[in-house]
Write an enzyme that holds these catalytic residues in place. Sequence first.
Site, PDB file in Angstrom:
ATOM      1  N   ILE A   1      -4.206  -5.023 -13.486  1.00 38.29           N
ATOM      2  CA  ILE A   1      -4.630  -4.387 -14.751  1.00 38.29           C
ATOM      3  C   ILE A   1      -3.624  -4.629 -15.881  1.00 38.29           C
ATOM      4  CG2 ILE A   1      -6.123  -2.601 -13.740  1.00 38.29           C
ATOM      5  CD1 ILE A   1      -3.728  -0.600 -14.359  1.00 38.29           C
TER       6      ILE A   1
ATOM      7  N   THR B   1      -3.168  13.309 -12.642  1.00 34.14           N
ATOM      8  CA  THR B   1      -2.735  14.116 -11.494  1.00 34.14           C
ATOM      9  C   THR B   1      -2.153  15.463 -11.919  1.00 34.14           C
ATOM     10  OG1 THR B   1      -1.066  14.221  -9.739  1.00 34.14           O
ATOM     11  CG2 THR B   1      -0.576  12.779 -11.570  1.00 34.14           C
ATOM     12  N   ASP B   2      -2.179  16.408 -11.003  1.00 32.81           N
ATOM     13  CA  ASP B   2      -1.557  17.722 -11.264  1.00 32.81           C
ATOM     14  C   ASP B   2      -0.052  17.602 -11.489  1.00 32.81           C
ATOM     15  OD1 ASP B   2      -0.862  17.129  -8.604  1.00 32.81           O
ATOM     16  OD2 ASP B   2      -1.608  19.015  -7.770  1.00 32.81           O
ATOM     17  N   GLU B   3       0.543  16.521 -10.964  1.00 36.27           N
ATOM     18  CA  GLU B   3       2.011  16.409 -11.013  1.00 36.27           C
ATOM     19  C   GLU B   3       2.546  16.284 -12.434  1.00 36.27           C
ATOM     20  OE1 GLU B   3       3.927  14.074  -8.125  1.00 36.27           O
ATOM     21  OE2 GLU B   3       2.425  14.464  -6.600  1.00 36.27           O
TER      22      GLU B   3
ATOM     23  N   TYR C   1       7.246   8.780 -10.816  1.00 33.82           N
ATOM     24  CA  TYR C   1       5.790   8.655 -10.692  1.00 33.82           C
ATOM     25  C   TYR C   1       5.075   9.569 -11.679  1.00 33.82           C
ATOM     26  CZ  TYR C   1       1.127   9.888  -9.011  1.00 33.82           C
ATOM     27  OH  TYR C   1      -0.216  10.171  -8.961  1.00 33.82           O
TER      28      TYR C   1
ATOM     29  N   LYS D   1       2.668   8.834 -15.053  1.00 35.30           N
ATOM     30  CA  LYS D   1       1.287   9.317 -15.211  1.00 35.30           C
ATOM     31  C   LYS D   1       1.169  10.159 -16.490  1.00 35.30           C
ATOM     32  CE  LYS D   1      -1.721   8.832 -12.628  1.00 35.30           C
ATOM     33  NZ  LYS D   1      -2.729   7.747 -12.453  1.00 35.30           N
TER      34      LYS D   1
HETATM   35  P1  NAD Z   1      -3.543   4.349  -3.674  1.00 35.32           P
HETATM   36  O1  NAD Z   1      -2.088   4.029  -3.771  1.00 35.32           O
HETATM   37  O2  NAD Z   1      -4.154   4.597  -2.357  1.00 35.32           O
HETATM   38  O3  NAD Z   1      -4.384   3.180  -4.369  1.00 35.32           O
HETATM   39  C1  NAD Z   1      -3.993   2.550  -5.542  1.00 35.32           C
HETATM   40  C2  NAD Z   1      -4.787   1.247  -5.675  1.00 35.32           C
HETATM   41  O4  NAD Z   1      -4.426   0.648  -6.935  1.00 35.32           O
HETATM   42  C3  NAD Z   1      -4.484   0.226  -4.583  1.00 35.32           C
HETATM   43  O5  NAD Z   1      -5.696  -0.325  -4.098  1.00 35.32           O
HETATM   44  C4  NAD Z   1      -3.655  -0.831  -5.290  1.00 35.32           C
HETATM   45  O6  NAD Z   1      -3.818  -2.128  -4.737  1.00 35.32           O
HETATM   46  C5  NAD Z   1      -4.196  -0.740  -6.706  1.00 35.32           C
HETATM   47  N1  NAD Z   1      -3.253  -1.223  -7.722  1.00 35.32           N
HETATM   48  C6  NAD Z   1      -1.928  -0.906  -7.836  1.00 35.32           C
HETATM   49  N2  NAD Z   1      -1.393  -1.551  -8.880  1.00 35.32           N
HETATM   50  C7  NAD Z   1      -2.394  -2.273  -9.460  1.00 35.32           C
HETATM   51  C8  NAD Z   1      -2.467  -3.130 -10.584  1.00 35.32           C
HETATM   52  N3  NAD Z   1      -1.387  -3.396 -11.339  1.00 35.32           N
HETATM   53  N4  NAD Z   1      -3.661  -3.688 -10.902  1.00 35.32           N
HETATM   54  C9  NAD Z   1      -4.753  -3.437 -10.130  1.00 35.32           C
HETATM   55  N5  NAD Z   1      -4.741  -2.649  -9.050  1.00 35.32           N
HETATM   56  C10 NAD Z   1      -3.575  -2.068  -8.716  1.00 35.32           C
HETATM   57  O7  NAD Z   1      -3.747   5.589  -4.657  1.00 35.32           O
HETATM   58  P2  NAD Z   1      -4.777   6.803  -4.559  1.00 35.32           P
HETATM   59  O8  NAD Z   1      -4.179   7.879  -3.760  1.00 35.32           O
HETATM   60  O9  NAD Z   1      -6.120   6.266  -4.227  1.00 35.32           O
HETATM   61  O10 NAD Z   1      -4.761   7.292  -6.080  1.00 35.32           O
HETATM   62  C11 NAD Z   1      -5.690   6.756  -7.021  1.00 35.32           C
HETATM   63  C12 NAD Z   1      -5.428   7.394  -8.368  1.00 35.32           C
HETATM   64  O11 NAD Z   1      -5.567   8.808  -8.279  1.00 35.32           O
HETATM   65  C13 NAD Z   1      -4.019   7.160  -8.900  1.00 35.32           C
HETATM   66  O12 NAD Z   1      -4.106   6.930 -10.290  1.00 35.32           O
HETATM   67  C14 NAD Z   1      -3.284   8.460  -8.623  1.00 35.32           C
HETATM   68  O13 NAD Z   1      -2.274   8.682  -9.585  1.00 35.32           O
HETATM   69  C15 NAD Z   1      -4.408   9.460  -8.763  1.00 35.32           C
HETATM   70  N6  NAD Z   1      -4.266  10.698  -7.960  1.00 35.32           N
HETATM   71  C16 NAD Z   1      -4.042  10.650  -6.621  1.00 35.32           C
HETATM   72  C17 NAD Z   1      -3.968  11.830  -5.897  1.00 35.32           C
HETATM   73  C18 NAD Z   1      -3.743  11.830  -4.401  1.00 35.32           C
HETATM   74  O14 NAD Z   1      -3.584  12.910  -3.831  1.00 35.32           O
HETATM   75  N7  NAD Z   1      -3.737  10.697  -3.729  1.00 35.32           N
HETATM   76  C19 NAD Z   1      -4.132  13.064  -6.542  1.00 35.32           C
HETATM   77  C20 NAD Z   1      -4.361  13.080  -7.920  1.00 35.32           C
HETATM   78  C21 NAD Z   1      -4.440  11.884  -8.619  1.00 35.32           C
HETATM   79  O1  TDX Z   2       7.253  12.664   5.082  1.00 35.68           O
HETATM   80  C1  TDX Z   2       6.944  13.547   4.264  1.00 35.68           C
HETATM   81  N1  TDX Z   2       7.422  14.810   4.452  1.00 35.68           N
HETATM   82  C2  TDX Z   2       7.163  15.842   3.601  1.00 35.68           C
HETATM   83  O2  TDX Z   2       7.631  16.963   3.805  1.00 35.68           O
HETATM   84  C3  TDX Z   2       6.095  13.305   3.139  1.00 35.68           C
HETATM   85  C4  TDX Z   2       5.537  11.933   2.887  1.00 35.68           C
HETATM   86  C5  TDX Z   2       5.829  14.363   2.306  1.00 35.68           C
HETATM   87  N2  TDX Z   2       6.351  15.585   2.498  1.00 35.68           N
HETATM   88  C6  TDX Z   2       6.037  16.672   1.550  1.00 35.68           C
HETATM   89  C7  TDX Z   2       6.331  16.354   0.094  1.00 35.68           C
HETATM   90  C8  TDX Z   2       5.290  17.163  -0.643  1.00 35.68           C
HETATM   91  O3  TDX Z   2       5.760  18.474  -0.842  1.00 35.68           O
HETATM   92  O4  TDX Z   2       4.636  16.897   1.613  1.00 35.68           O
HETATM   93  C9  TDX Z   2       4.099  17.200   0.322  1.00 35.68           C
HETATM   94  C10 TDX Z   2       3.035  16.159  -0.017  1.00 35.68           C
HETATM   95  O5  TDX Z   2       3.692  14.916  -0.176  1.00 35.68           O
HETATM   96  P1  TDX Z   2       2.886  13.583  -0.577  1.00 35.68           P
HETATM   97  O6  TDX Z   2       1.794  13.373   0.411  1.00 35.68           O
HETATM   98  O7  TDX Z   2       3.874  12.493  -0.777  1.00 35.68           O
HETATM   99  O8  TDX Z   2       2.170  14.023  -1.928  1.00 35.68           O
HETATM  100  P2  TDX Z   2       2.747  14.542  -3.333  1.00 35.68           P
HETATM  101  O9  TDX Z   2       4.157  14.154  -3.532  1.00 35.68           O
HETATM  102  O10 TDX Z   2       2.421  16.009  -3.428  1.00 35.68           O
HETATM  103  O11 TDX Z   2       1.831  13.689  -4.339  1.00 35.68           O
HETATM  104  C11 TDX Z   2       0.417  13.511  -4.066  1.00 35.68           C
HETATM  105  O12 TDX Z   2      -0.366  14.366  -4.855  1.00 35.68           O
HETATM  106  C12 TDX Z   2      -0.500  14.073  -6.213  1.00 35.68           C
HETATM  107  C13 TDX Z   2      -0.006  12.059  -4.265  1.00 35.68           C
HETATM  108  O13 TDX Z   2       0.831  11.213  -3.504  1.00 35.68           O
HETATM  109  C14 TDX Z   2       0.026  11.669  -5.718  1.00 35.68           C
HETATM  110  O14 TDX Z   2      -0.469  10.341  -5.886  1.00 35.68           O
HETATM  111  C15 TDX Z   2      -0.837  12.626  -6.479  1.00 35.68           C
HETATM  112  O15 TDX Z   2      -0.748  12.340  -7.842  1.00 35.68           O
END
Ligand code: NAD
Ligand code: TDX
Length: 335
Positions: free
Chosen positions: A60, A124-126, A149, A153
């Site tokens: 992107i 994200t909430d973060e 991160y 965002k």
């Molecule tokens: P993920 O890491 O599983 O997936 C990210 C995807 O983006 C991957 O397929 C990767 O190949 C692609 N990508 C990375 N850099 C790119 C680039 N430069 N161009 C094109 N593609 C690229 O992430 P996810 O957990 O599916 O999160 C998706 C979105 O939701 C993110 O924007 C994240 O910030 C947001 N989000 C995630 C969570 C969560 O709990 N996982 C919560 C709230 C918001």
């Molecule tokens: O090994 C671990 N041990 C541990 O205690 C990992 C990987 C995490 N944790 C804790 C850290 C956090 O308090 O667990 C909680 C959740 O951790 P993550 O799964 O890494 O999530 P978090 O940091 O909360 O962020 C996630 O939610 C918001 C997603 O990764 C983000 O992409 C999203 O934006």
Amino acid sequence: MKILVTGGCGFIGSNFIIYMLETYTDVEIVNIDLLTYAGNLENLKSVEQSTRYRFVKGDITDRDIVRLLASEKPDVIVNFAAESHVDRSIIDPSAFIKTNILGVQVLLDACREFGIPRFVQISTDEVYGSLGPEGSFSETNPLEPNSPYSASKASADLLVHAYFKTFNLNVVITRCSNNYGPYQFPEKLIPLMITNALEDKDLPVYGDGLNVRDWIHVLDHCKAVNTVMRHGVAGQVYNIGGRCEYCNIDIVKLIVNKLGKSESLIKFVKDRPGHDRRYCMNADKLTSELGWSPEISFPDGIEQTINWYLENQAWWERIKTGEYLKYYDTWYGER
Ligand code: NAD
Ligand code: TDX
């Protein structure tokens, strides 16, 4: 409806694509994904033959490819593409700044140039930072991100807002809490703990394990994104949350017990630097204005998710090799 999805080979993006194609026969999707370590074409096996789906490998931040896809005039761009793991942003923030900020600028510029009628930024909430024991985040809370991160965002959110104000671009921002469900990369808490437990490996819990997250099943998140994409008011932010708070240690114990493993696998390790203590989303605006609310309870969702990882062992075993092991040693080796 023609949707350009970015980052559709990741966890949430792939669930969104499958949900949209299965639910709506009039939806066509183009998915641009760089296939970083987190992108996996296997996630989309069930739809890859669909005539309403096309995959393009691309970045992107690459203006040429983004302009080419925008020139096909999708009705909407939904931006999931991101570097998404907080711990990796602590090891090296560079890719986070590039994809999560510059990538968004490239997408926004393409929307302007080709008159794309709507842009959905998946945030994200973060971005709100950390809460004390009481209260919840609403859309009017200040942005106080604490990790590279979440700072990337939050920067993107500000940029999206600026393009709305300055260029009158039709944008909406969603901010969701922690997702769990099928196809989540096993670096995140829930899939890491499930897969490590299945392999009888240590379960690394940061600090005292009492940090709190607000969990939502990925399908509920996808439905919320669809709702905001279709009905959200331009320029607005919508919080999405599961109304489901758990501290980390309780989640880990629940997983261990469901899998019939021993709690002696649990190891308290050095805390994550800048570790946010608590997140809790107030999603009342989305519920009262657009009628969305979460449907999957945590007990049902976690049961289904654990079963998914049990039934899809080959999927995560293939991931937990090579680059994954290098990252794992760097991050957990000295904790
Ligand atoms: P993920 O890491 O599983 O997936 C990210 C995807 O983006 C991957 O397929 C990767 O190949 C692609 N990508 C990375 N850099 C790119 C680039 N430069 N161009 C094109 N593609 C690229 O992430 P996810 O957990 O599916 O999160 C998706 C979105 O939701 C993110 O924007 C994240 O910030 C947001 N989000 C995630 C969570 C969560 O709990 N996982 C919560 C709230 C918001
Ligand atoms: O090994 C671990 N041990 C541990 O205690 C990992 C990987 C995490 N944790 C804790 C850290 C956090 O308090 O667990 C909680 C959740 O951790 P993550 O799964 O890494 O999530 P978090 O940091 O909360 O962020 C996630 O939610 C918001 C997603 O990764 C983000 O992409 C999203 O934006």
